[in-house]
Design a protein around this motif. Sequence first.
Motif, mmCIF file in Angstrom:
data_model
loop_
_atom_site.group_PDB
_atom_site.id
_atom_site.type_symbol
_atom_site.label_atom_id
_atom_site.label_comp_id
_atom_site.label_asym_id
_atom_site.label_seq_id
_atom_site.Cartn_x
_atom_site.Cartn_y
_atom_site.Cartn_z
ATOM 1 N N ILE A 25 3.405 44.843 8.653
ATOM 2 C CA ILE A 25 3.680 44.379 7.295
ATOM 3 C C ILE A 25 4.702 45.314 6.638
ATOM 4 O O ILE A 25 4.508 46.525 6.596
ATOM 5 C CB ILE A 25 2.386 44.328 6.449
ATOM 6 N N LEU A 26 5.790 44.730 6.147
ATOM 7 C CA LEU A 26 6.846 45.502 5.500
ATOM 8 C C LEU A 26 6.781 45.405 3.977
ATOM 9 O O LEU A 26 6.940 46.409 3.283
ATOM 10 C CB LEU A 26 8.220 45.032 5.982
ATOM 11 N N TYR A 27 6.592 44.200 3.471
ATOM 12 C CA TYR A 27 6.546 43.966 2.022
ATOM 13 C C TYR A 27 5.484 42.931 1.703
ATOM 14 O O TYR A 27 5.254 42.007 2.484
ATOM 15 C CB TYR A 27 7.889 43.419 1.500
ATOM 16 N N ARG A 28 4.904 43.083 0.536
ATOM 17 C CA ARG A 28 3.989 42.078 -0.004
ATOM 18 C C ARG A 28 4.526 41.651 -1.358
ATOM 19 O O ARG A 28 4.997 42.464 -2.139
ATOM 20 C CB ARG A 28 2.584 42.658 -0.151
ATOM 21 N N ASN A 29 4.454 40.362 -1.625
ATOM 22 C CA ASN A 29 4.924 39.800 -2.904
ATOM 23 C C ASN A 29 6.344 40.242 -3.226
ATOM 24 O O ASN A 29 6.626 40.714 -4.321
ATOM 25 C CB ASN A 29 3.960 40.157 -4.033
ATOM 26 N N TYR A 30 7.236 40.065 -2.256
ATOM 27 C CA TYR A 30 8.648 40.397 -2.453
ATOM 28 C C TYR A 30 9.258 39.389 -3.420
ATOM 29 O O TYR A 30 9.154 38.183 -3.225
ATOM 30 C CB TYR A 30 9.404 40.374 -1.117
ATOM 31 N N ARG A 31 9.879 39.902 -4.478
ATOM 32 C CA ARG A 31 10.479 39.032 -5.500
ATOM 33 C C ARG A 31 11.937 39.393 -5.711
ATOM 34 O O ARG A 31 12.316 40.564 -5.661
ATOM 35 C CB ARG A 31 9.761 39.215 -6.836
ATOM 36 N N ASN A 32 12.709 38.364 -5.984
ATOM 37 C CA ASN A 32 14.062 38.550 -6.505
ATOM 38 C C ASN A 32 14.300 37.424 -7.498
ATOM 39 O O ASN A 32 13.386 36.656 -7.796
ATOM 40 C CB ASN A 32 15.101 38.630 -5.375
ATOM 41 N N ARG A 33 15.503 37.331 -7.990
ATOM 42 C CA ARG A 33 15.774 36.336 -9.046
ATOM 43 C C ARG A 33 15.626 34.896 -8.570
ATOM 44 O O ARG A 33 15.540 33.968 -9.374
ATOM 45 C CB ARG A 33 17.155 36.560 -9.642
ATOM 46 N N LEU A 34 15.559 34.695 -7.257
ATOM 47 C CA LEU A 34 15.469 33.349 -6.694
ATOM 48 C C LEU A 34 14.031 32.881 -6.460
ATOM 49 O O LEU A 34 13.789 31.697 -6.291
ATOM 50 C CB LEU A 34 16.237 33.296 -5.372
ATOM 51 N N GLY A 35 13.097 33.825 -6.412
ATOM 52 C CA GLY A 35 11.710 33.451 -6.167
ATOM 53 C C GLY A 35 10.930 34.561 -5.511
ATOM 54 O O GLY A 35 11.278 35.733 -5.630
ATOM 55 N N GLU A 36 9.871 34.185 -4.788
ATOM 56 C CA GLU A 36 8.957 35.157 -4.183
ATOM 57 C C GLU A 36 8.579 34.732 -2.772
ATOM 58 O O GLU A 36 8.496 33.549 -2.465
ATOM 59 C CB GLU A 36 7.678 35.256 -5.014
ATOM 60 N N ILE A 37 8.348 35.733 -1.935
ATOM 61 C CA ILE A 37 7.787 35.525 -0.608
ATOM 62 C C ILE A 37 6.516 36.361 -0.547
ATOM 63 O O ILE A 37 6.528 37.543 -0.892
ATOM 64 C CB ILE A 37 8.776 35.933 0.502
ATOM 65 N N ASP A 38 5.434 35.748 -0.095
ATOM 66 C CA ASP A 38 4.139 36.424 -0.096
ATOM 67 C C ASP A 38 4.136 37.676 0.776
ATOM 68 O O ASP A 38 3.700 38.739 0.338
ATOM 69 C CB ASP A 38 3.032 35.481 0.369
ATOM 70 N N ILE A 39 4.602 37.550 2.016
ATOM 71 C CA ILE A 39 4.558 38.663 2.960
ATOM 72 C C ILE A 39 5.827 38.655 3.804
ATOM 73 O O ILE A 39 6.272 37.590 4.255
ATOM 74 C CB ILE A 39 3.332 38.549 3.898
ATOM 75 N N ILE A 40 6.383 39.831 4.009
ATOM 76 C CA ILE A 40 7.485 40.001 4.953
ATOM 77 C C ILE A 40 7.009 41.009 5.987
ATOM 78 O O ILE A 40 6.498 42.078 5.633
ATOM 79 C CB ILE A 40 8.774 40.496 4.269
ATOM 80 N N GLY A 41 7.139 40.640 7.245
ATOM 81 C CA GLY A 41 6.680 41.524 8.302
ATOM 82 C C GLY A 41 7.486 41.353 9.567
ATOM 83 O O GLY A 41 8.411 40.549 9.637
ATOM 84 N N LYS A 42 7.103 42.129 10.569
ATOM 85 C CA LYS A 42 7.729 42.028 11.887
ATOM 86 C C LYS A 42 6.685 41.584 12.893
ATOM 87 O O LYS A 42 5.538 42.038 12.858
ATOM 88 C CB LYS A 42 8.300 43.378 12.312
ATOM 89 N N ASP A 43 7.107 40.706 13.785
ATOM 90 C CA ASP A 43 6.263 40.258 14.884
ATOM 91 C C ASP A 43 7.153 40.193 16.112
ATOM 92 O O ASP A 43 8.041 39.341 16.199
ATOM 93 C CB ASP A 43 5.656 38.881 14.594
ATOM 94 N N GLY A 44 6.934 41.130 17.023
ATOM 95 C CA GLY A 44 7.824 41.215 18.180
ATOM 96 C C GLY A 44 9.220 41.539 17.695
ATOM 97 O O GLY A 44 9.425 42.434 16.890
ATOM 98 N N GLY A 45 10.189 40.777 18.123
ATOM 99 C CA GLY A 45 11.573 41.000 17.711
ATOM 100 C C GLY A 45 11.986 40.194 16.499
ATOM 101 O O GLY A 45 13.175 40.078 16.203
ATOM 102 N N TYR A 46 11.034 39.632 15.779
ATOM 103 C CA TYR A 46 11.336 38.766 14.632
ATOM 104 C C TYR A 46 11.008 39.430 13.304
ATOM 105 O O TYR A 46 9.993 40.114 13.174
ATOM 106 C CB TYR A 46 10.536 37.460 14.713
ATOM 107 N N LEU A 47 11.858 39.163 12.326
ATOM 108 C CA LEU A 47 11.569 39.462 10.933
ATOM 109 C C LEU A 47 10.943 38.178 10.389
ATOM 110 O O LEU A 47 11.570 37.111 10.417
ATOM 111 C CB LEU A 47 12.849 39.812 10.178
ATOM 112 N N CYS A 48 9.705 38.259 9.940
ATOM 113 C CA CYS A 48 8.950 37.064 9.543
ATOM 114 C C CYS A 48 8.741 37.001 8.037
ATOM 115 O O CYS A 48 8.299 37.970 7.421
ATOM 116 C CB CYS A 48 7.585 37.060 10.234
ATOM 117 N N PHE A 49 9.054 35.856 7.490
ATOM 118 C CA PHE A 49 8.806 35.568 6.080
ATOM 119 C C PHE A 49 7.594 34.645 6.056
ATOM 120 O O PHE A 49 7.631 33.539 6.593
ATOM 121 C CB PHE A 49 10.034 34.922 5.453
ATOM 122 N N VAL A 50 6.512 35.141 5.456
ATOM 123 C CA VAL A 50 5.215 34.472 5.584
ATOM 124 C C VAL A 50 4.733 33.962 4.227
ATOM 125 O O VAL A 50 4.626 34.723 3.260
ATOM 126 C CB VAL A 50 4.164 35.440 6.181
#
Length: 112
Positions: A25-50
């Motif tokens: 898990i890299l970030y939780r409740n990542y926000r910017n002016r465009l909206g929010e993503i609940d969780i950002i993490g890594k799984d294997g070689g992927y950057l995952c937006f969850v």
Amino acid sequence: MNKRQVGSNYEEVAVQYLVENGYEILYRNYRNRLGEIDIIGKDGGYLCFVEVKYRSSTRFGHPLEAVNYKKQTTIRRVAEFFVFSHKCSNIKIRFDVVSICGRDIQIYKNAF
């Protein structure tokens, strides 16, 4: 308990489940002016937006159905901004959904 508290509780459940399934898990409740993503993490070689969706039952539809086209578009835009601003355009990305329905929890990898 209000909706925000319920959402936070189930996001914590989702984080624990993701970690148990190998995500970093890299970030939780990542926000910017465009909206929010609940969780950002890594799984294997992927950057995952969850996105995390909870329903107590399927009476009003499955949690996965709540991640409609409009929500997907918002998540994609926020993710594009994240990738650009964090200079990680050389990493493969994926959009996952953690669905929690009652006591059942599932990860839908590459959900959209």
